[in-house]
Design a protein around this motif. Sequence first.
Motif, PDB file in Angstrom:
ATOM      1  N   GLY A 555     -10.884   4.924  12.794  1.00 48.47           N
ATOM      2  CA  GLY A 555      -9.814   5.363  11.839  1.00 48.47           C
ATOM      3  C   GLY A 555     -11.529   6.437  11.520  1.00 48.47           C
ATOM      4  N   GLY A 556     -12.165   7.177  11.762  1.00 43.08           N
ATOM      5  CA  GLY A 556     -12.962   8.608  11.201  1.00 43.08           C
ATOM      6  C   GLY A 556     -14.413   8.248  10.642  1.00 43.08           C
ATOM      7  N   ILE A 558     -16.573   8.731  11.449  1.00 40.93           N
ATOM      8  CA  ILE A 558     -18.073  10.354  12.332  1.00 40.93           C
ATOM      9  C   ILE A 558     -19.271  10.519  11.134  1.00 40.93           C
TER      10      ILE A 558
ATOM     11  N   TYR B   6      -5.236   7.394   5.764  1.00 37.36           N
ATOM     12  CA  TYR B   6      -5.735   6.494   6.842  1.00 37.36           C
ATOM     13  C   TYR B   6      -5.612   4.934   5.838  1.00 37.36           C
ATOM     14  N   PHE B  21     -14.693  -3.733  16.814  1.00 38.51           N
ATOM     15  CA  PHE B  21     -14.186  -3.290  15.099  1.00 38.51           C
ATOM     16  C   PHE B  21     -13.850  -4.585  14.297  1.00 38.51           C
ATOM     17  N   GLU B  92      -0.296   1.531  14.186  1.00 35.53           N
ATOM     18  CA  GLU B  92      -0.680   0.797  15.054  1.00 35.53           C
ATOM     19  C   GLU B  92       0.042  -0.830  15.580  1.00 35.53           C
ATOM     20  N   ASP B 156      -2.281   2.906  24.677  1.00 31.36           N
ATOM     21  CA  ASP B 156      -4.086   2.316  25.160  1.00 31.36           C
ATOM     22  C   ASP B 156      -3.954   1.705  26.398  1.00 31.36           C
ATOM     23  N   TYR B 253      -9.396  14.693  12.499  1.00 32.39           N
ATOM     24  CA  TYR B 253     -10.322  14.202  12.402  1.00 32.39           C
ATOM     25  C   TYR B 253     -11.059  15.219  13.001  1.00 32.39           C
ATOM     26  N   TRP B 254     -11.209  15.467  14.155  1.00 35.07           N
ATOM     27  CA  TRP B 254     -11.416  16.039  15.104  1.00 35.07           C
ATOM     28  C   TRP B 254     -11.687  18.029  14.550  1.00 35.07           C
ATOM     29  N   TYR B 259      -9.447  13.823   4.497  1.00 37.41           N
ATOM     30  CA  TYR B 259      -8.520  12.596   5.033  1.00 37.41           C
ATOM     31  C   TYR B 259      -9.418  11.868   4.183  1.00 37.41           C
ATOM     32  N   HIS B 267     -12.446   4.634   5.908  1.00 37.91           N
ATOM     33  CA  HIS B 267     -13.388   5.839   5.949  1.00 37.91           C
ATOM     34  C   HIS B 267     -12.556   7.124   5.371  1.00 37.91           C
ATOM     35  N   ARG B 274     -18.141  12.430   2.465  1.00 39.60           N
ATOM     36  CA  ARG B 274     -18.020  11.707   3.603  1.00 39.60           C
ATOM     37  C   ARG B 274     -18.490  10.046   2.433  1.00 39.60           C
ATOM     38  N   GLU B 297     -20.590   3.300   1.169  1.00 37.55           N
ATOM     39  CA  GLU B 297     -21.983   4.428   1.179  1.00 37.55           C
ATOM     40  C   GLU B 297     -21.429   6.075   1.016  1.00 37.55           C
ATOM     41  N   LEU B 313     -17.532  17.375  17.113  1.00 37.18           N
ATOM     42  CA  LEU B 313     -16.203  16.816  17.014  1.00 37.18           C
ATOM     43  C   LEU B 313     -15.282  17.913  17.989  1.00 37.18           C
TER      44      LEU B 313
END
Lengths: 595, 380
Positions: A555-556, A558, B6, B21, B92, B156, B253-254, B259, B267, B274, B297, B313
Amino acid sequence: MTKNIRNFSIIAHIDHGKSTLADRLLEYTGALSEREMMEQVLDSMDLERERGITIKAHAVRLEYKAKDGNIYILNLIDTPGHVDFSYEVSRSLASCEGALLVVDASQGVEAQTLANAYLAVEHNLEIIPVINKIDLPSADPNGTIKEIEEAIGIDCSEAILASAKEGIGTEEILEAIVKKIKPPAGDDNNPLKALIFDSWFDNYLGVIVLVRIFEGRVRPGMRIKMMAEGGIFEVSRVGIFSPKMKDVHELFSGEVGYIIAGIKRVTDTKIGDTITDADNPALEPCPGYKDIKPMVFCGFYPTQTHQYENLRDALNKLRLNDSSFVYEPETSLALGFGFRCGFLGLLHMEIIKERLEREFDLALLSTAPTVVYRVTKTDGEIIHVENPSLLPENYLKIEEPYVLATIFVPSEFIGPVLDLCQEKRGTQKNFAYIGKDRIKVDYELPLNEILWDFYDRLKSISKGYASMDYEFIGYRESDLVRLNILLNGEIVDALSLIVHKDKAYYKGRELTEKLRGIIPRQMYEVAIQAAIGNKIIARENVKALRKDVLAKCYGGDITRKRKLLEKQKEGKKRMKKFGKLELPQEAFLAVLKVK
Amino acid sequence: MCNFLYIHIPFCISKCIYCDFFSVPFDKTLSEEYVNALCKELILKKQNIKFLKTIYIGGGTPTVLSEKSLSQLFKCLNDNFNFSSDIEITVEMNPGTLDELKIHTLIDSGVNRFSVGVQSFNDNELRFLGRIHNGENAHNTFKLLKKYNLENFSLDLIYGIPGQTMESWKFSLENAVNLSPSHISTYELTLEKNTTLYKLIKDSPNHFTMLDEDLIIEMYNFAIDYLSKNGFEHYEISNFAKPAFKCIHNLNYWDRGEYIGIGAGSHSFFNNVRTSNIMDINEYMNSINSNVLPIKESIVITPREELKEFIFLGLRKKEGINIKKLISSHLVNEKLLNALIKDFIDTGFLELKEDYLRLTQKGILISNTIIVKLFEKLEI
Ligand SMILES: Nc1nc2c(ncn2[C@@H]2O[C@H](COP(=O)(O)OP(=O)(O)OP(=O)(O)O)[C@@H](O)[C@H]2O)c(=O)[nH]1
Ligand code: SF4
Ligand SMILES: [Mg+2]
């Protein structure tokens, strides 16, 4: 005056309770209020408190009103118990007329009990046996008394039963000190003769020297001279520890106290040196001065090269306080710029390393400790080799330091102990029963052999019951060779070692195997080889790293991944780079793990 | 302004033994309150979003939500945001949580990409992993998807399961390929602290051990070969896609695109900051319900960190990183970089084509080591 002074030390094997007994004496005589009292008061360094051991000598003055109605001045000198510091102990003892010999009633006589008791006898001290820890259920006071009588040969009919922990026997001990120990001899009117038994550097006051005055007197304004080192200084302050520093007008013969004289370096105040009046010097110094030489050397290297200067400053600062430790710059092909450092023994080395890391916040890499070899070169010149990689290719002869080790062990473990000494190239010199089930053996051993794992193994094969002490007895010729370690074909000088020829193959094999376990897998395969001269005697491989990959960024997230990689990078900082290789500190100490 | 969204659904029917997770057991009332909160958060962050190119609903198991909750969520999205015409909307799901009604709801809501957590087609492995479904459930799920002519779906799969053999890994891959998905992700099972699996392996190392490294590498390499033979492009370390079916959301993301994340523990990356949301579901909802953004954060990305991100990334992607861009950041010494790259190329870990630097198959396997070396040598 002097007839009311008593100078005494407390001597014992490690952990038999010297410092705790000192606490009781301080408390009983009111030198410290209850509020100021903490355990092992005299151990002032953080390290001493944490490890629970005494590293430096300490002196304190107590005032005791005895049963005879008189007030006595008792100068107590607490000494370090570890064999590394035995010279300091001997100087402390030389400053006294008597000693309390403390023996743990649950352990009995141990190697250092004996070594220290002999030292006390040598210095003609009155010995008062104190059987300590009688509060313990496992205490055997009678057995302990018998052991002392047999092993040391001193009369124990008036031994004092005590528990330093619970304060049992404290008054009896104080009375015995007053009654049995002689007051100091000496004459205030003779030329000054003061024995240095400790000194340290204080940021504000400069060097503070702890002395026992044997003859004459010392006061501010006087010019004093170090009889062996030669320095001349003007006294600015003198005083006593009660136990805090307290200036006095004058110190007289028989007294123990400090001298401050604008001295900048502790190296000017060698332990055992005699201070005299520069303008009216004594004819001869106090006996027993030795310029003690470090016995064990190792290299210290900063893991990050930019810390080199900081390391130098830190070594310099520690040296200010410890003249028995030496260092000089050295360069290693593998490790870059660092210092070769000399110590009294392994404990001393560990202490210095710990202080460098803790007090100066340095990340250090240390090479395996080594003894000093005496090598006669082909041209007849004699050199001392403190770094195995500097052993010349050709030489006429090589000699290594030997010690006489005294080992105490319950008879049930004697077999393995003898085997161990044999394995370590020892020669038995003496064998005797002490009491009915304990044995004392003396062995001549190469110091090099007991540096490694000797003590730990001795402890483990005797379930912790064996104890050991040793003294240096000189250099002996030996059949030694240099064993080199090659990584990917290149010699890593910092891993070289000097070993006995008969053990070279075994050590080479063991060492390469240990290194294989220690060197982490890297991007490329690492070939580890052990060689004597050009001959490869052992080899191992560390397979190349094959997998180190992170699966997914959920979920991102990073940041978490970035932090993981940064952590991995931090971990590498502690590794030493050697060409393409990265070696952890353990690699340089692997040799210590080889039996 | 941001185009990628997201949404995190932290509920599962039960916990799989390897999972660390963020997810909690499904509870209907709680999930309904939670979806209310999600809608509120969407509105709180509305002004940051222009129009949407992707929406990714992940978990947890988003499909444990009721049709009602799912509809509510999508209504909120439709009411408040413009969708680009080629929007990618991924949900998902796990086999066994999907029925015809839910499929309808999702399709009606515009969902056009389905990511199914199959993990394995071997029932013993599924049972060991604590999955709630078996191989047959998985096949049924795909039957359902096919019935509606849904072709953009992903699977997956997990390799490196204790007890797994090369044969059974091949079996799972074959089953996957036979379903003709547009996308397949393969993940190595990693041992995470605070999981049942971790405890199991620590407590009874004689019964359970992680697979041998060499076997895991063999499995990974086999997947790469087998899937490319079957028309899947290996476009990211763990991801394979049929042409034109790369996951746009993840590529963002990469590529270090912005986002917005919605939901507990999600996130965001926006205006060079971030941020992560509070994880605790109740705390999260309390914060939202008092109109306070539930931020746990937030980190402003420094140029140095930006560069690090760009490297690690970018190197995840098959395409790699543009070294011109790396050099133009002024934080790296060009000479140093060139020497370093040359070394890695000579040893076969990296390759350079038309200014793009990428990991070789050999390099991918130790990508962390290589990335860390790059950081270290480039002093970033
Ligand atoms: N039970 C009991 N424990 C004691 C007694 N005296 C000392 N101890 C304990 O024995 C341990 C060692 O005591 P220390 O006073 O530090 O011994 P030391 O001889 O100064 O030790 P070094 O300075 O390291 O040589 C400590 O844990 C003390 O608490 C005693 O009379 N009874
Ligand atoms: S379904 Fe996925 S998120 Fe839920 S417990 Fe299993 S692995 Fe974890
Ligand atoms: Mg002590």
